[in-house]
Each structure stands twice: as C-alpha cells, then as structure tokens.
Design a protein around this motif. Structure first.
Motif, PDB file in Angstrom:
ATOM      1  N   UNK A 114      86.645  24.516  38.666  1.00 36.64           N
ATOM      2  CA  UNK A 114      87.450  25.727  38.777  1.00 36.64           C
ATOM      3  C   UNK A 114      87.155  26.641  37.593  1.00 36.64           C
ATOM      4  N   UNK A 115      87.178  27.933  37.859  1.00 37.54           N
ATOM      5  CA  UNK A 115      87.026  28.956  36.819  1.00 37.54           C
ATOM      6  C   UNK A 115      88.237  29.859  36.932  1.00 37.54           C
ATOM      7  N   UNK A 116      88.963  29.996  35.826  1.00 36.52           N
ATOM      8  CA  UNK A 116      90.134  30.871  35.856  1.00 36.52           C
ATOM      9  C   UNK A 116      90.337  31.521  34.494  1.00 36.52           C
ATOM     10  N   UNK A 117      91.017  32.663  34.551  1.00 34.15           N
ATOM     11  CA  UNK A 117      91.348  33.359  33.307  1.00 34.15           C
ATOM     12  C   UNK A 117      92.493  32.622  32.632  1.00 34.15           C
ATOM     13  N   UNK A 118      92.331  32.421  31.325  1.00 36.41           N
ATOM     14  CA  UNK A 118      93.344  31.715  30.562  1.00 36.41           C
ATOM     15  C   UNK A 118      94.133  32.679  29.703  1.00 36.41           C
ATOM     16  N   UNK A 119      95.423  32.493  29.699  1.00 40.60           N
ATOM     17  CA  UNK A 119      96.310  33.266  28.829  1.00 40.60           C
ATOM     18  C   UNK A 119      96.087  32.832  27.386  1.00 40.60           C
ATOM     19  N   UNK A 120      96.631  33.611  26.458  1.00 41.38           N
ATOM     20  CA  UNK A 120      96.548  33.255  25.038  1.00 41.38           C
ATOM     21  C   UNK A 120      97.176  31.883  24.803  1.00 41.38           C
ATOM     22  N   UNK A 121      98.305  31.614  25.458  1.00 39.50           N
ATOM     23  CA  UNK A 121      98.978  30.329  25.289  1.00 39.50           C
ATOM     24  C   UNK A 121      98.104  29.182  25.790  1.00 39.50           C
ATOM     25  N   UNK A 122      97.402  29.403  26.888  1.00 39.02           N
ATOM     26  CA  UNK A 122      96.535  28.346  27.425  1.00 39.02           C
ATOM     27  C   UNK A 122      95.326  28.134  26.522  1.00 39.02           C
ATOM     28  N   UNK A 123      94.746  29.201  25.993  1.00 39.77           N
ATOM     29  CA  UNK A 123      93.633  29.058  25.047  1.00 39.77           C
ATOM     30  C   UNK A 123      94.098  28.244  23.849  1.00 39.77           C
ATOM     31  N   UNK A 124      95.265  28.564  23.328  1.00 40.94           N
ATOM     32  CA  UNK A 124      95.805  27.842  22.172  1.00 40.94           C
ATOM     33  C   UNK A 124      96.050  26.372  22.517  1.00 40.94           C
ATOM     34  N   UNK A 125      96.631  26.113  23.685  1.00 44.85           N
ATOM     35  CA  UNK A 125      96.943  24.743  24.091  1.00 44.85           C
ATOM     36  C   UNK A 125      95.692  23.921  24.373  1.00 44.85           C
ATOM     37  N   UNK A 126      94.638  24.572  24.835  1.00 43.73           N
ATOM     38  CA  UNK A 126      93.395  23.867  25.188  1.00 43.73           C
ATOM     39  C   UNK A 126      92.311  24.067  24.134  1.00 43.73           C
ATOM     40  N   UNK A 127      92.689  24.462  22.929  1.00 43.25           N
ATOM     41  CA  UNK A 127      91.715  24.719  21.857  1.00 43.25           C
ATOM     42  C   UNK A 127      90.857  23.501  21.563  1.00 43.25           C
ATOM     43  N   UNK A 128      91.396  22.319  21.716  1.00 48.65           N
ATOM     44  CA  UNK A 128      90.625  21.104  21.456  1.00 48.65           C
ATOM     45  C   UNK A 128      89.445  20.989  22.422  1.00 48.65           C
ATOM     46  N   UNK A 129      89.690  21.196  23.708  1.00 45.42           N
ATOM     47  CA  UNK A 129      88.620  21.141  24.704  1.00 45.42           C
ATOM     48  C   UNK A 129      87.627  22.274  24.560  1.00 45.42           C
ATOM     49  N   UNK A 130      88.126  23.457  24.250  1.00 47.46           N
ATOM     50  CA  UNK A 130      87.243  24.589  24.005  1.00 47.46           C
ATOM     51  C   UNK A 130      86.377  24.336  22.773  1.00 47.46           C
ATOM     52  N   UNK A 131      86.951  23.694  21.760  1.00 45.77           N
ATOM     53  CA  UNK A 131      86.195  23.365  20.551  1.00 45.77           C
ATOM     54  C   UNK A 131      85.093  22.356  20.855  1.00 45.77           C
ATOM     55  N   UNK A 132      85.359  21.392  21.721  1.00 41.44           N
ATOM     56  CA  UNK A 132      84.328  20.425  22.107  1.00 41.44           C
ATOM     57  C   UNK A 132      83.158  21.137  22.783  1.00 41.44           C
ATOM     58  N   UNK A 133      83.464  22.127  23.630  1.00 41.52           N
ATOM     59  CA  UNK A 133      82.416  22.925  24.266  1.00 41.52           C
ATOM     60  C   UNK A 133      81.619  23.694  23.214  1.00 41.52           C
ATOM     61  N   UNK A 134      82.306  24.338  22.287  1.00 39.32           N
ATOM     62  CA  UNK A 134      81.631  25.118  21.255  1.00 39.32           C
ATOM     63  C   UNK A 134      80.740  24.239  20.384  1.00 39.32           C
ATOM     64  N   UNK A 135      81.231  23.089  19.954  1.00 41.73           N
ATOM     65  CA  UNK A 135      80.410  22.220  19.102  1.00 41.73           C
ATOM     66  C   UNK A 135      79.202  21.694  19.870  1.00 41.73           C
ATOM     67  N   UNK A 136      79.357  21.411  21.163  1.00 40.09           N
ATOM     68  CA  UNK A 136      78.222  20.984  21.984  1.00 40.09           C
ATOM     69  C   UNK A 136      77.190  22.108  22.108  1.00 40.09           C
ATOM     70  N   UNK A 137      77.665  23.324  22.285  1.00 42.19           N
ATOM     71  CA  UNK A 137      76.769  24.474  22.429  1.00 42.19           C
ATOM     72  C   UNK A 137      75.948  24.673  21.161  1.00 42.19           C
ATOM     73  N   UNK A 138      76.601  24.598  20.017  1.00 38.88           N
ATOM     74  CA  UNK A 138      75.896  24.751  18.735  1.00 38.88           C
ATOM     75  C   UNK A 138      74.934  23.588  18.517  1.00 38.88           C
ATOM     76  N   UNK A 139      75.371  22.373  18.826  1.00 38.50           N
ATOM     77  CA  UNK A 139      74.520  21.192  18.648  1.00 38.50           C
ATOM     78  C   UNK A 139      73.277  21.250  19.535  1.00 38.50           C
ATOM     79  N   UNK A 140      73.373  21.948  20.660  1.00 40.92           N
ATOM     80  CA  UNK A 140      72.222  22.050  21.563  1.00 40.92           C
ATOM     81  C   UNK A 140      71.252  23.149  21.140  1.00 40.92           C
TER      82      UNK A 140
END
Length: 183
Positions: free
Chosen positions: A2-28
């Motif tokens: 699923x692809x959906x727009x996330x509110x600020x609250x959802x970005x904040x709540x899911x920051x851990x998962x978003x951070x895992x994506x970011x660290x993987x992107x940089x590591x690649x």
C-alpha cells in the motif's frame, strides 16, 4: 503493497521504520544527503524533523508499506513558502528499500507524488539527483526533463564528490481536479 499519504503524526509515530529505510538507502550507496555509516538514531531524528515540516504544511510524505507492515519506500513533496512559488513543488527523498527494488515501486511512488501535486494545483515539479544513478534513469523514463548538470554537487555516502542533474516536469493540474472537464 500500500502507498498512502502520511500525516505528521503518522510520520512521527513511524519514524523508526522510516529510519530503517533511510539507513538502508544510504548503506546501498544512494546519495540522499547523508554520509555512511548513518546511525539509526540520527535517521530517526531526521524523520522527526520531517514530521515537523509536514505539520507546518511545508512537506507532504507518502510511504509504501508491505504486508508485514514494513516501510519499503517513501517520497515527499516540499512546498516553497514564497508567494511567487505556489505553483511548484520539489520532489524529495524518493527511496525504495533494497528488498523492494525492481518491482515498480519507485515508479509508483513517483506517479503518486505527481498526481497529488497536480490535484493540488501545482503545475511544475523539480528535483535533483545523482548523475548516472538508477534514479536518474527512472526520472528520464517518466518524462522528466534534464535542466543541467552541476559537477561535484554533493558528497556520496562515502564522501566522494558526485555530480547532480537537475530535472523538472510540467504538470497539467486541470486533469486531476474533480471539477475539471475530464477530471
């Protein structure tokens, strides 16, 4: 997926998962503004800052989540605050986790952001990306126009200077408005 727009609250709540994506992107090896190794805590803090930008109306964030509720991709639109710039937005941080690449997710995220920008009345998008990268191929194949290349623009994850190419895409905002003919 699923692809959906996330509110600020959802970005904040899911920051851990978003951070895992970011660290993987940089590591690649992707040049998305960070040097390797990127620590998880630093990536979480960066995403929490983006949540603040979203809350202020300066940023829209879309995320892709797989069946196991893992964040596998993201894209954003940054909105300029100047009155003479309200017709455009900058496409930022299109990222796809290594495990999800090669299945069209990058193209889907890109199309989602483009459609949302047009629906919001934006008629021009712009971005910068590392010259010669897989992302550059995606943008070219999706109809983005190169505007020029800047040598030694940004350091890659290992610190080496890399060129970047600036791109733009004109949108027909009227096609995405529900009240427009054909919309």
């Amino acid at each position: 997926m699923t692809v959906e727009r996330w509110s600020a609250a959802r970005v904040r709540a899911r920051a851990d998962g978003l951070a895992a994506l970011l660290t993987d992107t940089v590591a690649s090896g992707a040049s998305v503004g960070f040097l390797a190794p990127l620590g998880h805590a630093e990536a979480v803090a960066w995403w929490r800052g983006r949540a603040d930008d979203a809350a202020a109306g300066h940023l829209a964030v879309w995320a892709a989540v797989d069946r196991s509720d893992t964040v596998t991709g993201t894209v954003g639109l940054a909105f300029p605050g100047k009155p003479n710039s309200r017709h455009r937005a900058e496409l930022v941080k299109l990222m796809v986790h290594r495990s999800a690449r090669g299945h069209g997710l990058g193209r889907r995220l890109l199309a989602t952001a483009e459609q949302a920008a047009a629906a919001d009345g934006r008629t021009l998008l712009h971005l910068d990306t590392e010259t010669g990268s897989p992302a550059e191929h995606l943008y070219r194949s999706a109809g983005w126009t190169p505007a020029g290349t800047i040598p030694d623009y940004a350091a890659g994850p290992l610190g080496e200077l890399r060129p970047t190419t600036l791109y733009y895409k004109r949108l027909d905002a009227s096609r995405s408005r529900p009240d427009a003919p054909g919309g």
